[in-house]
Write an enzyme that holds these catalytic residues in place. Structure first.
Site, mmCIF file in Angstrom:
data_model
loop_
_atom_site.group_PDB
_atom_site.id
_atom_site.type_symbol
_atom_site.label_atom_id
_atom_site.label_comp_id
_atom_site.label_asym_id
_atom_site.label_seq_id
_atom_site.Cartn_x
_atom_site.Cartn_y
_atom_site.Cartn_z
ATOM 1 N N HIS A 8 -79.487 -89.952 21.659
ATOM 2 C CA HIS A 8 -80.146 -88.970 20.772
ATOM 3 C C HIS A 8 -80.371 -87.461 21.628
ATOM 4 O O HIS A 8 -81.351 -87.293 22.251
ATOM 5 C CB HIS A 8 -81.146 -89.232 19.815
ATOM 6 N N HIS A 10 -78.974 -83.369 21.401
ATOM 7 C CA HIS A 10 -78.369 -82.156 20.802
ATOM 8 C C HIS A 10 -77.671 -81.304 21.822
ATOM 9 O O HIS A 10 -78.498 -80.492 22.621
ATOM 10 C CB HIS A 10 -79.118 -81.218 19.754
ATOM 11 N N HIS A 188 -80.936 -88.045 10.567
ATOM 12 C CA HIS A 188 -82.197 -87.689 10.978
ATOM 13 C C HIS A 188 -83.195 -88.001 9.932
ATOM 14 O O HIS A 188 -82.835 -87.549 8.938
ATOM 15 C CB HIS A 188 -82.316 -86.278 11.418
ATOM 16 N N GLU A 191 -88.660 -88.066 10.687
ATOM 17 C CA GLU A 191 -89.173 -87.129 11.688
ATOM 18 C C GLU A 191 -90.298 -86.182 10.931
ATOM 19 O O GLU A 191 -91.306 -86.255 11.224
ATOM 20 C CB GLU A 191 -88.165 -86.432 12.380
ATOM 21 N N ASP A 268 -83.616 -85.250 22.786
ATOM 22 C CA ASP A 268 -83.487 -84.442 21.480
ATOM 23 C C ASP A 268 -82.953 -83.024 21.959
ATOM 24 O O ASP A 268 -81.837 -82.977 21.832
ATOM 25 C CB ASP A 268 -84.817 -84.554 20.772
ATOM 26 N N ASP A 269 -83.945 -82.374 22.285
ATOM 27 C CA ASP A 269 -83.441 -80.930 22.677
ATOM 28 C C ASP A 269 -84.312 -80.560 24.020
ATOM 29 O O ASP A 269 -85.225 -79.915 24.037
ATOM 30 C CB ASP A 269 -83.935 -80.110 21.524
HETATM 31 N N1 ADE Z 1 -81.569 -79.811 15.390
HETATM 32 C C1 ADE Z 1 -81.757 -79.874 16.655
HETATM 33 N N2 ADE Z 1 -82.976 -80.635 16.993
HETATM 34 C C2 ADE Z 1 -83.375 -81.038 16.032
HETATM 35 C C3 ADE Z 1 -84.362 -82.187 15.738
HETATM 36 N N3 ADE Z 1 -85.172 -82.512 16.346
HETATM 37 N N4 ADE Z 1 -84.496 -82.397 14.299
HETATM 38 C C4 ADE Z 1 -83.524 -81.941 13.422
HETATM 39 N N5 ADE Z 1 -82.597 -81.455 13.647
HETATM 40 C C5 ADE Z 1 -82.308 -80.887 14.802
HETATM 41 ZN ZN ZN Z 2 -82.463 -84.492 16.852
#
Ligand code: ADE
Ligand code: ZN
Length: 329
Positions: A8, A10, A188, A191, A268-269
């Site tokens: 996971h 992005h 997703h 969350e 994630d990011d």
């Molecule tokens: N797009 C990028 N990061 C995300 C996240 N953590 N949750 C939902 N959409 C996303």
């Molecule tokens: Zn995500």
């Protein structure tokens, strides 16, 4: 130390401020206003604001070469941390919004994967991600346009964006197309919305949940997830950064694991949340009470639940157990 694997992350969200600036310079465009909060920090105040900043920063990624570089730089950094496999969430909507055809975006990502394999021995695959706030039809279009011939590295389908504003069930037609076309499916959920969103997500043809951790609000749901063998792509640092949970100590990863839920770790990011895949394993070890054997089981779960083909999964599992840890891919 165990080998690491991540299901996971992005792709557009892996580019740190320095790379966003380099790409903007190369393309002769300014970085949009409001993206940075200092030389090495993205500016956002809450989850929806984060999504807006993410969209703005991603507009400097314009060409196949840009996507190649973002992919390559991220994967090489993962390999340095001990990762052997990464599943990259790649958004055709973000490419299209800057006039780049998704096929060129994917060719760039594939080149980055090939170059990172050559230089760092890491393997990766692509999961297409639709953005729920771009609407149901846009998600259907992505699924439809990849239902036939597609790049062989494309193995899955996901849905990201504003979970609370765009609940999962309405996206069922997109998932039916993706699933029938042989793509692995995840979504997703759990969350930025609660157990009800997770229950709804489980009506889709998914084998995994992106996050899914707020299932913990409903013990019967946790049991259902464990019984069905649904795998969670958990991202503790992201969840603490976006205030889904106030601290690592209050994150439910350990409770879910002990309830028999299959879990994996993802960043994630990374630069937005101060995360990395090595950091997530360190958090699990140091803050969440996972021992070395348990961390190894998380990697094994990630490889088994990945959407890669069986031959690649077998090679990755073999590499995990190889004494010298060298690539036999
Ligand atoms: N797009 C990028 N990061 C995300 C996240 N953590 N949750 C939902 N959409 C996303
Ligand atoms: Zn995500």
């Amino acid at each position: 130390m165990t080998a690491l694997a991540e299901l996971h992350v992005h792709l557009e969200g892996t580019a740190p401020p320095d790379l966003i600036r380099r790409l903007a310079d190369r393309n002769g465009i300014p970085v949009p206003d409001g993206v940075f909060d200092g030389p090495d920090r993205f500016k956002w105040v809450d989850f929806l604001d984060f999504l807006r900043t993410y969209d703005r920063a991603a507009t400097v990624i314009r060409t196949a070469e840009d996507y190649r570089d973002v992919t390559y730089e991220y994967l090489v950094s993962c390999a340095r941390q001990g990762a052997i496999y990464v599943e990259l969430l790649v958004s055709p909507d973000h490419a299209q919004s800057v006039g780049l055809p998704p096929s060129e975006q994917q060719a760039g990502v594939a080149q980055g994967i090939d170059d990172a394999r050559r230089d760092a021995g890491i393997e990766a695959r692509i999961v297409l991600v639709a953005v729920r706030n771009f609407g149901v039809q846009a998600a259907i279009d992505i699924a439809q346009s990849h239902a036939g011939e597609r790049h062989p590295y494309i193995v899955g389908f996901n849905l990201a964006g504003d979970e609370a504003g765009y609940p999962p069930a309405q996206f069922a037609p997109a998932y039916e197309i993706a699933s029938r076309a042989g793509l692995g499916c995840t979504v997703h959920a759990g969350e930025h919305a609660g157990a009800g969103s997770v229950r709804e997500a489980l009506t889709l043809p998914v084998t995994r949940l992106s996050h899914g951790v707020r299932a913990v609000e409903d013990p019967a749901l946790v049991q259902d997830i464990a019984d069905r063998g649904i795998v969670l792509e958990a991202c503790p640092t992201s969840n603490v950064a976006t205030q889904v949970f106030p601290s690592y100590e209050e994150h439910p990863l350990r409770r879910l694991y002990e309830a028999g839920v299959k879990v994996t770790l993802g960043s994630d990011d990374p630069p937005y949340f101060g995360a990395s895949i090595g950091g997530e394993y360190a958090v699990a070890r140091e803050r969440l009470g996972f021992g070395e054997g348990e961390l190894e089981s998380l990697t094994r779960t990630a490889i088994e639940a990945s959407f890669a083909d069986d031959a690649l999964k077998r090679a990755l599992l073999k590499r995990m157990t190889a004494k010298d840890g060298r690539s036999n891919l």
